[in-house]
Scaffold this active site. Structure first.
Site, mmCIF file in Angstrom:
data_model
loop_
_atom_site.group_PDB
_atom_site.id
_atom_site.type_symbol
_atom_site.label_atom_id
_atom_site.label_comp_id
_atom_site.label_asym_id
_atom_site.label_seq_id
_atom_site.Cartn_x
_atom_site.Cartn_y
_atom_site.Cartn_z
ATOM 1 C CG HIS A 1 -3.049 3.261 2.284
ATOM 2 N ND1 HIS A 1 -3.611 2.906 1.073
ATOM 3 C CD2 HIS A 1 -3.172 2.168 3.081
ATOM 4 C CE1 HIS A 1 -4.039 1.665 1.143
ATOM 5 N NE2 HIS A 1 -3.798 1.193 2.354
ATOM 6 C CG ASN B 1 -6.756 -0.823 1.590
ATOM 7 O OD1 ASN B 1 -6.049 -0.482 0.648
ATOM 8 N ND2 ASN B 1 -6.259 -1.185 2.748
ATOM 9 C CB CYS C 1 -0.968 0.001 1.179
ATOM 10 S SG CYS C 1 -1.978 -1.481 1.253
HETATM 11 O O1 UT7 Z 1 -3.537 -1.188 4.107
HETATM 12 C C1 UT7 Z 1 -3.712 -1.473 5.462
HETATM 13 C C2 UT7 Z 1 -4.981 -2.300 5.555
HETATM 14 N N1 UT7 Z 1 -5.375 -2.629 6.861
HETATM 15 C C3 UT7 Z 1 -6.307 -1.940 7.557
HETATM 16 O O2 UT7 Z 1 -6.791 -0.897 7.219
HETATM 17 C C4 UT7 Z 1 -6.765 -2.595 8.801
HETATM 18 C C5 UT7 Z 1 -6.686 -1.778 10.041
HETATM 19 N N2 UT7 Z 1 -7.519 -2.429 11.011
HETATM 20 C C6 UT7 Z 1 -8.831 -2.126 11.138
HETATM 21 O O3 UT7 Z 1 -9.318 -1.237 10.490
HETATM 22 C C7 UT7 Z 1 -9.662 -2.928 12.099
HETATM 23 O O4 UT7 Z 1 -8.812 -3.701 12.912
HETATM 24 C C8 UT7 Z 1 -10.697 -3.822 11.372
HETATM 25 C C9 UT7 Z 1 -11.748 -2.956 10.694
HETATM 26 C C10 UT7 Z 1 -10.023 -4.723 10.340
HETATM 27 C C11 UT7 Z 1 -11.409 -4.725 12.373
HETATM 28 O O5 UT7 Z 1 -11.972 -3.930 13.409
HETATM 29 P P1 UT7 Z 1 -11.752 -4.351 14.933
HETATM 30 O O6 UT7 Z 1 -12.457 -3.370 15.749
HETATM 31 O O7 UT7 Z 1 -10.258 -4.487 15.119
HETATM 32 O O8 UT7 Z 1 -12.503 -5.732 14.973
HETATM 33 P P2 UT7 Z 1 -11.993 -7.179 15.427
HETATM 34 O O9 UT7 Z 1 -11.115 -7.780 14.368
HETATM 35 O O10 UT7 Z 1 -11.451 -7.108 16.816
HETATM 36 O O11 UT7 Z 1 -13.346 -7.961 15.454
HETATM 37 C C12 UT7 Z 1 -14.425 -7.551 16.318
HETATM 38 C C13 UT7 Z 1 -15.629 -8.414 16.025
HETATM 39 C C14 UT7 Z 1 -15.306 -9.906 16.051
HETATM 40 O O12 UT7 Z 1 -16.424 -10.561 16.618
HETATM 41 P P3 UT7 Z 1 -16.406 -11.035 18.178
HETATM 42 O O13 UT7 Z 1 -15.223 -11.936 18.295
HETATM 43 O O14 UT7 Z 1 -16.249 -9.769 18.959
HETATM 44 O O15 UT7 Z 1 -17.718 -11.681 18.313
HETATM 45 C C15 UT7 Z 1 -15.207 -10.268 14.598
HETATM 46 O O16 UT7 Z 1 -15.537 -11.611 14.350
HETATM 47 O O17 UT7 Z 1 -16.140 -8.145 14.721
HETATM 48 C C16 UT7 Z 1 -16.272 -9.383 14.008
HETATM 49 N N3 UT7 Z 1 -16.082 -9.114 12.582
HETATM 50 C C17 UT7 Z 1 -17.094 -8.801 11.752
HETATM 51 N N4 UT7 Z 1 -18.406 -8.675 11.945
HETATM 52 C C18 UT7 Z 1 -19.168 -8.339 10.896
HETATM 53 C C19 UT7 Z 1 -14.924 -9.102 11.887
HETATM 54 N N5 UT7 Z 1 -15.157 -8.791 10.605
HETATM 55 C C20 UT7 Z 1 -16.497 -8.595 10.498
HETATM 56 C C21 UT7 Z 1 -17.343 -8.259 9.439
HETATM 57 N N6 UT7 Z 1 -18.664 -8.126 9.673
HETATM 58 N N7 UT7 Z 1 -16.872 -8.007 8.187
#
Ligand code: UT7
Length: 323
Positions: free
Chosen positions: A250, A280, A117
């Site tokens: 980005h 992204n 990226c």
């Molecule tokens: O070029 C660089 C690219 N990378 C990025 O931009 C990623 C940066 N990271 C982020 O933006 C965030 O970490 C994410 C948006 C990817 C995830 O957000 P989070 O607040 O860190 O969520 P998490 O991974 O801790 O997941 C929280 C909950 C989980 O459920 P439980 O375990 O709390 O029941 C996941 O299973 O959200 C769930 N989850 C979803 N639910 C609905 C994960 N993905 C999804 C989804 N839809 N797509």
């Protein structure tokens, strides 16, 4: 002799096909919701290239628009740098394929840059050094990706975040700056938090051909280095945050963009945010956002603009410029 500067003289971008909304993903059977994606990322839609469309195809469309905006034709180009992590083939480079699609017969140098990226910011900085050295005068710097090909559509934590697209600029030798300062960095000890850890060996994929990510680790790392590198290029140029007209980081996630602006003390309205419309798009995201902002009449000639990339590797970098 007067120093040679480099200046962006045209921008272009391209998104393939129709927008695919968050609700469309739900309709396709992905266990997610518009509310979750919008709240966590700000993404509302992405574009997905048809199976037979490659990164160099998307790059071609973006380049033709950038050349038109610059008042240039393909034969004027003597350097092509294409940033991509989703090349058409293992080799030849997508840049060489793009050169052929543009119909350039002059032997212009063409190569790919792989910095995920951060790729566009890496490419822009490399092109600037070529131009400043006097060896080249008119570069196409492109970010083009078909990230949909490396997504695991069963992994809702990653597949909702990415999309396909391309963005390009024409960078030309100029008596006026142009690019004011730039910085590039990498730390390979973080390679595990965002990767596609597979390879092709003897006709088989060894490892995984799909993107894997520790989202929270990426989030923290991205904000930290985006803030640091912004200060670095501003200091190099003897400027302050208050002198910025625009910042284009980005386009990964609005929460990363807002957190970066807040830590820098930059008003939110000075941050260009287009991620809602295309997700992204990795190396394509910065030039896509730049082009959208230029064509919308937001970024104008003479504005001071900070471009920032961060991505797998880990890699990061920034370019400060007068548009
Ligand atoms: O070029 C660089 C690219 N990378 C990025 O931009 C990623 C940066 N990271 C982020 O933006 C965030 O970490 C994410 C948006 C990817 C995830 O957000 P989070 O607040 O860190 O969520 P998490 O991974 O801790 O997941 C929280 C909950 C989980 O459920 P439980 O375990 O709390 O029941 C996941 O299973 O959200 C769930 N989850 C979803 N639910 C609905 C994960 N993905 C999804 C989804 N839809 N797509």
């Amino acid at each position: 002799m007067n120093p040679i500067y480099s200046r962006i003289t045209g921008t272009g971008s391209y998104l393939p096909g129709a927008a695919v909304s968050n609700d469309d993903l739900v309709a396709r059977g992905i266990d997610t919701s518009d509310q979750w994606i919008t709240e966590r990322t700000g993404i509302r839609a992405r574009h997905l290239a048809p199976e037979n469309v490659t990164s160099s195809d998307l790059a071609l469309e973006a380049c033709l628009r950038a050349l038109e905006a610059a008042g240039r034709v393909p034969a004027d180009v003597d350097l092509i740098i294409l940033a991509t992590s989703t090349p058409d083939f293992i080799f030849p480079s997508s840049a060489a394929l793009l050169q052929n699609k543009l119909g350039i017969k002059t032997g212009a140098a063409a190569f790919d840059v792989q910095a995920v990226c951060s790729g566009f910011v890496y490419g822009l900085s490399i092109a600037e050094k070529f131009i400043r050295s006097g060896s080249h005068r008119c570069a196409l710097v492109v970010g083009a990706e078909v990230f949909s090909r490396i997504l695991d559509w069963n992994d809702r934590g990653t597949c909702v975040l990415f999309g396909d697209g391309a963005g390009a600029v024409v960078l030309e030798a100029s008596e006026q700056p142009g690019i004011l300062s730039s910085a590039l960095h990498a730390d390979g000890s973080y390679s595990g938090i965002l990767s596609v850890p597979g390879q092709v060996c003897s006709g088989r994929v060894i490892g995984s051909p799909f993107l894997q990510m520790d989202g929270q680790a990426v989030f923290k790392f991205a904000v930290k280095v985006l803030v640091e590198v912004a200060h670095e290029v501003l200091t190099q140029a003897g400027m302050t945050v208050a002198e910025l007209d625009w910042m284009i980081p980005h386009q990964a996630n609005v929460r990363i963009l807002h957190a970066t602006a807040k830590k820098l003390g930059l008003p939110a309205e000075k941050v260009i945010i287009t991620v809602a419309r295309h997700g992204n798009t990795s190396a394509a995201s910065v030039p896509l956002a730049l082009d959208e902002a230029v064509r919308a009449g937001r970024i104008k000639q003479g504005d001071t603009v900070l471009l920032e990339g961060v991505g797998g590797g880990f890699t990061w970098g920034a370019t400060l410029l007068k548009f």
